[in-house]
Each structure stands twice: as C-alpha cells, then as structure tokens.
Design an enzyme around this catalytic site. Structure first.
Site, mmCIF file in Angstrom:
data_model
loop_
_atom_site.group_PDB
_atom_site.id
_atom_site.type_symbol
_atom_site.label_atom_id
_atom_site.label_comp_id
_atom_site.label_asym_id
_atom_site.label_seq_id
_atom_site.Cartn_x
_atom_site.Cartn_y
_atom_site.Cartn_z
ATOM 1 N N HIS A 307 0.686 -1.116 0.230
ATOM 2 C CA HIS A 307 -0.045 0.180 0.091
ATOM 3 C C HIS A 307 0.895 1.443 0.091
ATOM 4 O O HIS A 307 1.905 1.235 0.665
ATOM 5 C CB HIS A 307 -0.932 0.082 1.060
ATOM 6 C CG HIS A 307 -1.912 0.908 1.005
ATOM 7 N ND1 HIS A 307 -1.936 2.261 1.445
ATOM 8 C CD2 HIS A 307 -3.417 0.914 0.755
ATOM 9 C CE1 HIS A 307 -2.826 2.888 1.303
ATOM 10 N NE2 HIS A 307 -3.903 2.117 0.843
ATOM 11 N N ASP A 365 -7.918 -4.308 -0.551
ATOM 12 C CA ASP A 365 -8.411 -4.576 -2.065
ATOM 13 C C ASP A 365 -8.191 -6.031 -2.251
ATOM 14 O O ASP A 365 -9.151 -6.368 -3.169
ATOM 15 C CB ASP A 365 -7.420 -3.683 -3.021
ATOM 16 C CG ASP A 365 -7.821 -1.918 -2.751
ATOM 17 O OD1 ASP A 365 -8.826 -1.737 -2.455
ATOM 18 O OD2 ASP A 365 -6.858 -1.457 -2.714
#
Length: 430
Positions: A307, A365
């Site tokens: 991330h 995600d």
C-alpha cells in the site's frame, strides 16, 4: 498548535522563519505560506506526498505502525462493535451517538432512500451497458437540479440535509445502475431494512419471487463500508475538497470525487485483483507469476499487495481477511477455482521471504474483491460499492472544509518548463 520555528536560509543568505505546527498525533508540519513572499520560491512536491493540504480532525493514519483511526477511534474497535450508520454519524458529527441520536439518525437515512421519479427516468437515457460509475457520477451531479432549494452551504441545516440525502440515496442510485445493466426492473427501497440489507434487496430482488437476505452478506457489506468510510486526504477526498473550495454545490463536489475514485490507481484496485487472478488462472501457476512479479524487468505485478501509505500490514486487511473466509465458507463458494487460487496466493505471500522483506502484505483491496465476487456482485460494480462506503468520508471532509473560517479556494502552483517569452510570428513566416 504552533510549536516552534523552522529556520530556512537561502543560497543568497536570506533567512526565513517558518512556523512549525503540531497535531494531536503524527509528524509536525512546516507552514510554508510565507515562503514565496520571503524567498521568491515555491516548494515542489509531485503528488503532494509530503504536503499537508489542510487541518483536519476526522481521520488519522500512521502507515509505519499500521494505524487507522476515525475521530480517534481505532478502526478495529469500530469494525468489531459498531455499524456503518453509527460510524457515519461519528464521521459527520465528531462523536459517537447516544442511543436516541442513533435511532433518529438511522430513521432519517431509512426514510430518505427513495429517488425522485424524474431521476429514475434519467437512467432510461443511458445505454444498457453503460459503466455503473459513469451513471453514478452523472446522476449524483444531477441531484443539484432536483434539490436546488437546499444548496446554501453556509446554512448548517442545508448541510445536514445534503449529508443525509447523499448517504441515503447513493445505494438506491447504485442499485438502479446495476438493474439497468442487468436488464431487470428497478426495485424500490424499503424502510424496514438496515442500510446494507436494503442495498442487497435493491440489487438482487426481482418482482417475480420473494428475496431472502443472507445475514452474512449484509454483515460483510456493512463491514466493508466501515473499512472504506474514510482514508484521510486520498485522491478522491482531496478532489472533493478542491471542488468544494470553489463554492460549487456539494453534489458537484461528490460527483467529482466519484470520478476520481473511478481511476484504476485509486478505487479500481480491487477490480485489478480479480483480473490478476484470472490471468494467473490456476494454483499451479502461482510460482511462475510470483517469479514474474519479482522480476524488475517484467511488467507483471501482483495486485492487492502492499500500500502507498501503509508500510506495515494494512489494518483493514487484518479485519476483512476473517470476513472473507467467513463469507466463502457460508456461501459455499470456497471450492471455486478463483477462490482457491486467492487463498493459496494469500498464504504464499504471507510466508515468502521476498514479500515479508518488502512488507508486501495483502491489503484491503485483495480481500474486498473476493468478497464482492462471492456475494454475486459483478466486477463493474466494485468501485461503485467503494463509493457508497467512502461517500460519508467525502461528506465529512466537505463539511469540515466548508465550515473552516480560514478556508480558501485551492490553487496549487507549478514549476514552469515551457518556452520563455517570445513574439508572435505571422503564419506566412513560419
């Protein structure tokens, strides 16, 4: 908030004292507002990766420690104990509601989910295969044409009406877009259902037979909405703030945020995860594709790992991982090849030295796309679902920005690299 000064001395010897501000937690910030006036220079920070664009008390992220807090409450505690409607109240108003406040707020949202029939007719103008995000952005932008009598952003009552309206109606708009793509009749909302139950009913019910809402599916959606509710000054939130800073009506600002979220580098990441899994195809191919991901000269990347902000485990991923397994087990779809592949890839990454060293842990995600697919939500709707959860964060930031007495229209500067001044040349002499 002012802590001390940061002394800057230019190559020419000009000295400038820049104030340093401290927040509740997190790194200090240097106030460079006077830098151009005193030194004649701008700062240069592509992507604003080291720039504090505003003062906010809504959400705090510590990427190194893997911390995410809404109004000071760790997201882990909210995910375990709260509901999306309660978290929405918290983000909008700054404090957790009392039982009476929550009941009134929940009632307001439940009873404002219907769309003006004219808005429903709007959907008839779209192609049957229009992307749901295109419809979502367009219809939200059109809301100012239906509710122009409550667009005074300086009026706290109007701000509340807008906040409740966008939260209540966005799932209805999203479901209408889904039904258009599906070729099925629109399903009206029901006031007796919770926020997530109502969305499932509008997405999957048909007039021909009763629809039974799966409590695990509703629980999973509610959790996803909590985890996606806000994430500090990300691209779409910053877009909402920037658009709103001009004084544009709030529906236009939210529509701008939806458009920003649509970008594959932002809200499209969970869709990219599913496409990656489809490309890998089978568990026997994991070694091959992991090797490709490690090869700097190979364009293939493992989506859903790592991330930009979190340099540790994404705290949302830790929460949602358990829900992903719960959903797969409950719905009986864990034996499908794609889910087997996702689970084995997850285990591989959690144990592989390369991923551990690079801190490339599965992020939110990776798991959210798996859950959406298990619930029967098509890939084209993934970012729409993200937008439903994030809408309350956008709204909270818009409210904060519009009520700031020191607020100014956003106007970044640039490093100009074009031609210097030159004279116009007549066309016959070029």
């Amino acid at each position: 908030m002012n802590k001390e000064s940061f002394r800057l001395i230019s190559p020419g010897g000009t000295e400038t004292e820049l104030p340093v501000h401290s927040g509740t937690v997190g790194p200090d910030v240097v106030d460079i507002g006077s830098l151009y006036k005193s030194q004649g220079v701008f700062t240069y920070d592509p992507g604003f990766v080291a720039t504090g664009s505003c003062v906010s008390d809504i959400t705090y992220i510590d990427g190194e420690q893997g911390i995410l807090m809404y109004r000071g409450y760790p997201v882990e505690q909210l995910a375990a104990n709260s509901s999306f409607i309660e978290v929405s109240y918290l983000l909008l108003y700054g404090e957790l509601p009392t039982a009476d406040e929550l009941q009134k707020f929940d009632h307001t949202i439940r009873t404002h989910t219907m769309l003006n029939e004219g808005m429903l007719n709007f959907f008839k103008g779209f192609r049957y295969d229009a992307h749901p995000m295109a419809m979502l952005s367009a219809v939200v932008g059109s809301m100012s044409a239906y509710y122009h009598d409550t667009l005074d952003s300086s009026d706290p009552v109007h701000r509340d009406i807008f906040s409740h309206r966008i939260l209540a109606k966005l799932p209805t708009i999203a479901a209408a877009a889904f039904k258009l793509n599906s070729g099925q009749p629109f399903i009206y909302p029901r006031n007796d259902l919770t926020y997530s139950e109502n969305l499932l009913q509008m997405l999957f019910a048909v007039p021909a037979e009763p629809y039974e809402i799966d409590p695990i599916a509703a629980e999973a959606l509610d959790l996803l909405f909590i985890l996606h509710a806000d994430h500090e000054q990300n691209c779409s939130t910053s877009t909402v703030r920037m658009a709103g800073s001009s004084g544009a009506n709030p529906y236009s600002a939210i529509a701008a945020g939806i458009s920003a979220l649509w970008g594959p580098a932002h809200g499209g990441a969970n869709e990219a995860v599913l496409k990656m899994l489809e490309e890998i195809g089978d568990t026997s191919q994991i070694d091959k594709y992991v090797a490709k991901a490690k090869d700097k000269n190979d364009p293939f990347r493992l989506m859903g790992f790592g991330h930009r902000v979190y340099k540790n485990f994404d705290p949302r991923a830790t929460i949602i991982r358990d829900m992903a397994h719960k959903v797969l087990e409950k719905l009986g779809r864990a034996d499908t090849p794609m889910f087997d592949l996702a689970l084995e890839l997850e285990q591989f990454a959690l144990q592989d030295d390369y991923f551990i060293e690079k801190k490339l842990y599965p992020n939110v995600d990776f798991y959210s796309g798996i859950i959406y697919r298990a619930l029967g939500i098509p890939t084209s709707m993934f970012t729409v679902m993200f937008a439903i959860g994030r809408s309350v964060g956008w709204t909270a930031h818009w409210r904060e920005m519009i009520a700031d007495p020191n607020g100014r229209i956003s106007r970044p500067r640039q490093l100009y690299t074009g031609s210097p001044a030159r004279d116009y040349v007549a066309i016959e002499k070029r």
